[in-house]
Enzyme design. Structure first.
Site, PDB file in Angstrom:
ATOM      1  N   CYS A   2      11.554   9.877  -0.125  1.00 50.54           N
ATOM      2  CA  CYS A   2      12.125  10.584   1.031  1.00 50.54           C
ATOM      3  C   CYS A   2      11.044  11.435   1.680  1.00 50.54           C
ATOM      4  O   CYS A   2      10.040  11.731   1.082  1.00 50.54           O
ATOM      5  CB  CYS A   2      13.277  11.478   0.553  1.00 50.54           C
ATOM      6  SG  CYS A   2      14.478  10.543  -0.374  1.00 50.54           S
ATOM      7  N   ARG A  27       8.396   6.896   5.091  1.00 54.77           N
ATOM      8  CA  ARG A  27       8.601   7.140   3.647  1.00 54.77           C
ATOM      9  C   ARG A  27       9.999   6.743   3.204  1.00 54.77           C
ATOM     10  O   ARG A  27      10.237   6.519   2.029  1.00 54.77           O
ATOM     11  CB  ARG A  27       8.397   8.627   3.347  1.00 54.77           C
ATOM     12  CG  ARG A  27       6.977   9.033   3.084  1.00 54.77           C
ATOM     13  CD  ARG A  27       6.923  10.492   2.729  1.00 54.77           C
ATOM     14  NE  ARG A  27       7.572  10.755   1.466  1.00 54.77           N
ATOM     15  CZ  ARG A  27       6.911  11.022   0.340  1.00 54.77           C
ATOM     16  NH1 ARG A  27       5.592  10.989   0.367  1.00 54.77           N
ATOM     17  NH2 ARG A  27       7.521  11.277  -0.763  1.00 54.77           N
ATOM     18  N   TRP A  75      15.907   8.075   1.615  1.00 56.74           N
ATOM     19  CA  TRP A  75      15.958   6.692   1.142  1.00 56.74           C
ATOM     20  C   TRP A  75      16.901   6.764  -0.044  1.00 56.74           C
ATOM     21  O   TRP A  75      16.546   7.276  -1.105  1.00 56.74           O
ATOM     22  CB  TRP A  75      14.559   6.221   0.725  1.00 56.74           C
ATOM     23  CG  TRP A  75      14.477   4.780   0.366  1.00 56.74           C
ATOM     24  CD1 TRP A  75      14.263   3.722   1.197  1.00 56.74           C
ATOM     25  CD2 TRP A  75      14.635   4.204  -0.939  1.00 56.74           C
ATOM     26  NE1 TRP A  75      14.244   2.547   0.500  1.00 56.74           N
ATOM     27  CE2 TRP A  75      14.481   2.803  -0.817  1.00 56.74           C
ATOM     28  CE3 TRP A  75      14.883   4.718  -2.189  1.00 56.74           C
ATOM     29  CZ2 TRP A  75      14.569   1.928  -1.902  1.00 56.74           C
ATOM     30  CZ3 TRP A  75      14.971   3.860  -3.276  1.00 56.74           C
ATOM     31  CH2 TRP A  75      14.816   2.476  -3.117  1.00 56.74           C
ATOM     32  N   ASN A 101      13.488  15.321  -3.141  1.00 61.32           N
ATOM     33  CA  ASN A 101      12.938  13.979  -3.310  1.00 61.32           C
ATOM     34  C   ASN A 101      12.838  13.757  -4.802  1.00 61.32           C
ATOM     35  O   ASN A 101      12.319  14.603  -5.511  1.00 61.32           O
ATOM     36  CB  ASN A 101      11.547  13.904  -2.659  1.00 61.32           C
ATOM     37  CG  ASN A 101      11.006  12.483  -2.689  1.00 61.32           C
ATOM     38  OD1 ASN A 101      11.734  11.538  -2.978  1.00 61.32           O
ATOM     39  ND2 ASN A 101       9.741  12.335  -2.386  1.00 61.32           N
ATOM     40  N   GLY A 102      13.400  12.647  -5.305  1.00 68.20           N
ATOM     41  CA  GLY A 102      13.338  12.369  -6.744  1.00 68.20           C
ATOM     42  C   GLY A 102      14.736  12.082  -7.256  1.00 68.20           C
ATOM     43  O   GLY A 102      15.640  11.788  -6.489  1.00 68.20           O
ATOM     44  N   GLU A 487      -1.460 -11.655  -2.163  1.00 65.63           N
ATOM     45  CA  GLU A 487      -1.365 -10.560  -1.189  1.00 65.63           C
ATOM     46  C   GLU A 487      -0.871 -11.090   0.160  1.00 65.63           C
ATOM     47  O   GLU A 487      -0.034 -10.477   0.811  1.00 65.63           O
ATOM     48  CB  GLU A 487      -2.721  -9.874  -1.043  1.00 65.63           C
ATOM     49  CG  GLU A 487      -2.855  -8.900   0.104  1.00 65.63           C
ATOM     50  CD  GLU A 487      -1.846  -7.748   0.077  1.00 65.63           C
ATOM     51  OE1 GLU A 487      -1.138  -7.581  -0.935  1.00 65.63           O
ATOM     52  OE2 GLU A 487      -1.744  -7.041   1.098  1.00 65.63           O
ATOM     53  N   LYS A 491       2.505  -9.717   2.033  1.00 62.64           N
ATOM     54  CA  LYS A 491       2.510  -9.227   3.422  1.00 62.64           C
ATOM     55  C   LYS A 491       3.608  -9.920   4.223  1.00 62.64           C
ATOM     56  O   LYS A 491       4.378  -9.286   4.919  1.00 62.64           O
ATOM     57  CB  LYS A 491       1.147  -9.472   4.068  1.00 62.64           C
ATOM     58  CG  LYS A 491       0.041  -8.564   3.577  1.00 62.64           C
ATOM     59  CD  LYS A 491       0.055  -7.171   4.157  1.00 62.64           C
ATOM     60  CE  LYS A 491       0.726  -6.094   3.400  1.00 62.64           C
ATOM     61  NZ  LYS A 491       0.517  -5.830   2.027  1.00 62.64           N
ATOM     62  N   GLU A 494       7.300  -8.986   2.906  1.00 63.34           N
ATOM     63  CA  GLU A 494       7.789  -7.600   2.998  1.00 63.34           C
ATOM     64  C   GLU A 494       8.007  -7.143   4.438  1.00 63.34           C
ATOM     65  O   GLU A 494       8.739  -6.195   4.670  1.00 63.34           O
ATOM     66  CB  GLU A 494       6.865  -6.636   2.272  1.00 63.34           C
ATOM     67  CG  GLU A 494       5.529  -6.387   2.894  1.00 63.34           C
ATOM     68  CD  GLU A 494       4.780  -5.256   2.164  1.00 63.34           C
ATOM     69  OE1 GLU A 494       5.414  -4.308   1.669  1.00 63.34           O
ATOM     70  OE2 GLU A 494       3.548  -5.340   2.095  1.00 63.34           O
ATOM     71  N   HIS A 510       1.850 -28.514 -11.719  1.00 65.34           N
ATOM     72  CA  HIS A 510       2.705 -28.163 -12.866  1.00 65.34           C
ATOM     73  C   HIS A 510       4.078 -27.699 -12.412  1.00 65.34           C
ATOM     74  O   HIS A 510       4.758 -26.958 -13.114  1.00 65.34           O
ATOM     75  CB  HIS A 510       2.015 -27.071 -13.704  1.00 65.34           C
ATOM     76  CG  HIS A 510       0.693 -27.492 -14.233  1.00 65.34           C
ATOM     77  ND1 HIS A 510       0.545 -28.423 -15.238  1.00 65.34           N
ATOM     78  CD2 HIS A 510      -0.567 -27.162 -13.842  1.00 65.34           C
ATOM     79  CE1 HIS A 510      -0.737 -28.616 -15.480  1.00 65.34           C
ATOM     80  NE2 HIS A 510      -1.442 -27.860 -14.647  1.00 65.34           N
ATOM     81  N   LYS A 609       7.052   3.768   1.928  1.00 66.35           N
ATOM     82  CA  LYS A 609       5.597   3.736   1.792  1.00 66.35           C
ATOM     83  C   LYS A 609       5.146   4.177   0.405  1.00 66.35           C
ATOM     84  O   LYS A 609       4.194   3.653  -0.126  1.00 66.35           O
ATOM     85  CB  LYS A 609       4.948   4.658   2.839  1.00 66.35           C
ATOM     86  CG  LYS A 609       3.429   4.635   2.821  1.00 66.35           C
ATOM     87  CD  LYS A 609       2.882   3.249   3.117  1.00 66.35           C
ATOM     88  CE  LYS A 609       1.377   3.203   3.080  1.00 66.35           C
ATOM     89  NZ  LYS A 609       0.867   1.821   3.185  1.00 66.35           N
TER      90      LYS A 609
HETATM   91  C1  AGP Z   1       2.201  -3.127  -0.079  1.00 69.54           C
HETATM   92  O1  AGP Z   1       2.166  -3.619   1.251  1.00 69.54           O
HETATM   93  C2  AGP Z   1       3.477  -2.403  -0.387  1.00 69.54           C
HETATM   94  N1  AGP Z   1       3.781  -1.398   0.544  1.00 69.54           N
HETATM   95  C3  AGP Z   1       3.543  -1.936  -1.822  1.00 69.54           C
HETATM   96  O2  AGP Z   1       3.450  -3.073  -2.638  1.00 69.54           O
HETATM   97  C4  AGP Z   1       2.444  -0.931  -2.269  1.00 69.54           C
HETATM   98  O3  AGP Z   1       1.192  -1.563  -2.325  1.00 69.54           O
HETATM   99  C5  AGP Z   1       2.817  -0.446  -3.682  1.00 69.54           C
HETATM  100  O4  AGP Z   1       4.037   0.248  -3.601  1.00 69.54           O
HETATM  101  C6  AGP Z   1       1.747   0.461  -4.303  1.00 69.54           C
HETATM  102  O5  AGP Z   1       1.594   1.619  -3.529  1.00 69.54           O
HETATM  103  P1  AGP Z   1       0.348   2.592  -3.861  1.00 69.54           P
HETATM  104  O6  AGP Z   1      -0.908   1.828  -3.565  1.00 69.54           O
HETATM  105  O7  AGP Z   1       0.539   3.772  -2.959  1.00 69.54           O
HETATM  106  O8  AGP Z   1       0.447   2.962  -5.317  1.00 69.54           O
END
Ligand code: AGP
Length: 614
Positions: A2, A27, A75, A101-102, A487, A491, A494, A510, A609
């Site tokens: 959050c 966030r 969130w 937050n938490g 990766e 991308k 997500e 396989h 984020k």
């Molecule tokens: C990547 O595009 C995502 N947003 C997510 O996988 C991110 O890399 C992951 O949550 C790790 O975040 P950090 O690098 O801040 O630890």
């Protein structure tokens, strides 16, 4: 997850809090709210479900005016997104409010006890127990700070909390328990700020103080005082952050993610800056924090990270094993922390985390700490928890990364791993002078080559037009580009919500090759390296089964162009640094696909984020 913002000073609190929340919306955002102590001494509470713009519209209809206020973008963890579950939460008397937050892990027992004492709850959240706890101590005659300390001492789990009360309208109380995401105090001129992330308040001040676990800040308009949860005064360093407000804004770009992709030609320069003496042919990491003698001692490495940062760790395995000559394991933070890993004092644990607040990564650090080994961290956010927990830190120096989908932090992470591997290799004698010069020459070429790839951004619009209705994708790579396939797939999935899977190309026979048909396009990384021939035959196998192939190829390669349906060219670069260049086309492809599909590129559904809850 959050976003938290607080303000106290001469200006209009709701304006500053709202602007700050906008910079934190990445966030976490399924509802939002703010509270202000108005000049009549009463708390005005405004909360709205959905995007921040809904709260903005509510404030236009029902303004809240005062010089002290707190705000929150949510969130949801406990209680579905709704107005009454949105923060801030208010006590029965209407004189105390809290944002959080938490997760309060023991909220059920606390809630039951408070209800037995007569407190009425208005939400399903765990957060609300905090405000009623504070109220119960105030009702027993405690002042606000004492009441806050007593209440927070009873919470189990990791929290970031800000408390405000019309009973003592000259202060905010901010606290951090565990690793629930940061609490930053911004030191202004005659005004003070509190936030979960620096971008929320960067335009007002660059002087920041970071709370540690079990610390409290009592913030008035002119100063902040810091204490432990037990009430013992603590002296805190005021950091001056080198990030300018502009770097935390979109500028001429449509999305933060787009800006951050295109920034990479510059951020790669920033990551290298100050760390290489090209004259002497050396990597300079004097402020790293783990001494050369200690770096000589390690016999293996364990890299731990999550998401995109984990894929940077997979690339790091190739770099450290080749340049340092020690075995490297790579783990997800969420797995490492529960598998009782074999870690001894001869193991260097390296974590990679853009935010420095990912709870699984932080927990992995604590696990490594318990096992008595040294911890290095590659981090982007200055002053974040990971940076403070680690013995040695290398900052990504990529500037604020706002888009939820990580891009420039990923490429910066790989460069930081490359720098650390060269530094360790030199110290341990596994790299000669001339080899070092060659590696550094390759590094020096990297930013310019990234810029060349970014010059061809428009061709991805064409590809996106062709492919944006597809619902499945396979990404194939081998060796050091297998993590890039992973990766690239992440991308795409997500931000465009297309199901995409990264796979080691050699594994196709396989099983996964059964998936190939006209509805399963394949992205194949087939650049000129030692596994090039294998990748070309992979493309042939996919084509032979009616599949469609988008190939990543080295400039000038016509053979791949003959076999694949589409080709994205990248310049030739050393094998070890090629992932930094090869990922950029995949970032651009994912971006344009998401835009074409009308997705919320910077704030993808269900994501945030910084993942500060388990
Ligand atoms: C990547 O595009 C995502 N947003 C997510 O996988 C991110 O890399 C992951 O949550 C790790 O975040 P950090 O690098 O801040 O630890």
């Amino acid at each position: 997850m959050c976003g938290i913002v607080g303000y106290i000073g001469p200006r209009e609190a709701s304006t500053i809090v709202l602007e700050g929340l906008k910079r934190l919306e990445y966030r976490g955002y399924d509802s939002a709210g703010l509270a202000v102590i108005e000049r009549n001494g009463k708390i005005a509470l405004r909360r709205e479900v959905g995007k921040l713009v809904n709260l903005e519209n509510l404030l236009r209809e029902e303004p809240a005016s005062g010089n002290i206020g707190i705000g929150h973008t949510r969130w949801a963890t406990h209680g579905k997104p709704s107005r009454y579950n949105a923060h801030p939460h208010i006590d029965c008397s209407g004189k105390i409010v809290v944002i959080h937050n938490g997760i309060v892990e023991n909220f059920l027992s606390l809630r039951q006890r408070l209800q037995d004492e007569g407190h009425e709850f208005a939400s399903e959240t765990d957060t609300e127990v905090i405000v009623h706890l504070v109220e119960s101590y105030v009702n027993q005659g405690d002042d606000l700070v004492t009441a806050a300390r007593k209440a927070l001492s009873q919470l189990q789990g990791a929290q970031a909390v800000v408390i405000m009360s019309s009973l003592e309208p000259d202060k905010l109380i901010a606290a951090r328990l565990g690793n629930a995401g940061g609490v930053v105090v911004g030191v202004g001129e005659g005004e003070m700020f509190v936030a979960s992330d620096m971008p929320a308040i960067l335009e007002h001040t660059r002087k920041m103080v970071f709370l540690e676990d079990r610390e409290i800040a009592v913030v008035t308009a002119t100063k902040a005082e810091y204490f432990t949860l037990e009430g013992k005064p603590v002296s805190k360093e005021v950091h001056t952050i080198p990030w300018d407000p502009v770097s935390a804004s979109k500028g001429p770009y449509r999305h933060f993610m787009q800006k951050e992709i295109y920034e990479q030609a510059r951020t790669l320069v920033d990551t290298i800056r100050g760390r290489v003496d090209f004259e002497k042919g050396e990597v300079v990491l004097d402020d790293f924090g783990i001494s050369p003698d200690e770096l000589r001692r390690f016999k293996r490495m364990a890299i731990v990270a999550c998401g995109t940062s984990y894929y940077a760790g997979l690339v790091g395995k190739f770099l450290f094993e080749k340049l340092v000559g020690i075995p490297v394991d790579v783990d997800y933070g969420s797995e490492f922390r529960y598998r009782d890993p074999y870690i001894d004092r001869d193991t260097l644990v390296l974590v990679i985390t853009q935010s420095g607040e990912t709870v699984d990564t932080l927990a992995a650090m604590e696990e490594a700490r318990r096992k008595g080994t040294k911890i290095a961290a590659i981090v982007n956010v200055i002053g974040s928890q990971a940076a403070r927990l680690a013995d040695g830190v290398i900052y990504m120096q990529a500037g604020p990364e706002i888009g939820v989908a990580s891009t420039k932090a990923f490429t910066a992470s790989i460069v930081d791993e490359y720098l650390l591997a060269l530094y360790m290799g030199r110290i341990r004698g596994t790299i000669s002078d001339e080899e070092m010069r060659a590696y550094l020459d390759d590094l020096a070429r990297l930013p310019n080559l990234a810029g060349k790839v970014l010059e061809h951004g428009d061709e991805y619009e064409t590809l996106a037009r062709e492919f944006h209705r597809k619902e499945h994708f396979l990404y194939l790579g081998r060796a050091i580009n297998y993590p890039i396939a992973l990766e690239g797939a992440l991308k795409l999935k997500e931000i465009s919500y297309i199901h995409a899977e990264g796979y080691p190309a050699g594994e196709m026979k396989h099983g996964p090759i059964a998936l190939i048909d006209e509805n399963m396009p394949v992205v194949a990384i087939a650049v000129r390296d030692h596994v090039y021939d294998k990748m070309v035959s992979q493309i042939e196998q996919v084509k032979a089964r009616g599949g469609t192939v988008i190939a990543l190829a080295t400039e000038g390669d016509e053979e791949v162009a003959r076999k694949a349906d589409y080709v994205l060219y990248v310049p030739k670069l050393s094998y070890l640094l090629s992932p930094v260049i090869n990922v950029i086309p995949l970032q651009l492809f994912a971006y344009h696909m998401a835009v074409r599909r009308g997705c919320d590129v910077d704030q993808p559904r269900n994501l945030a984020k910084s993942v500060t809850v388990e």
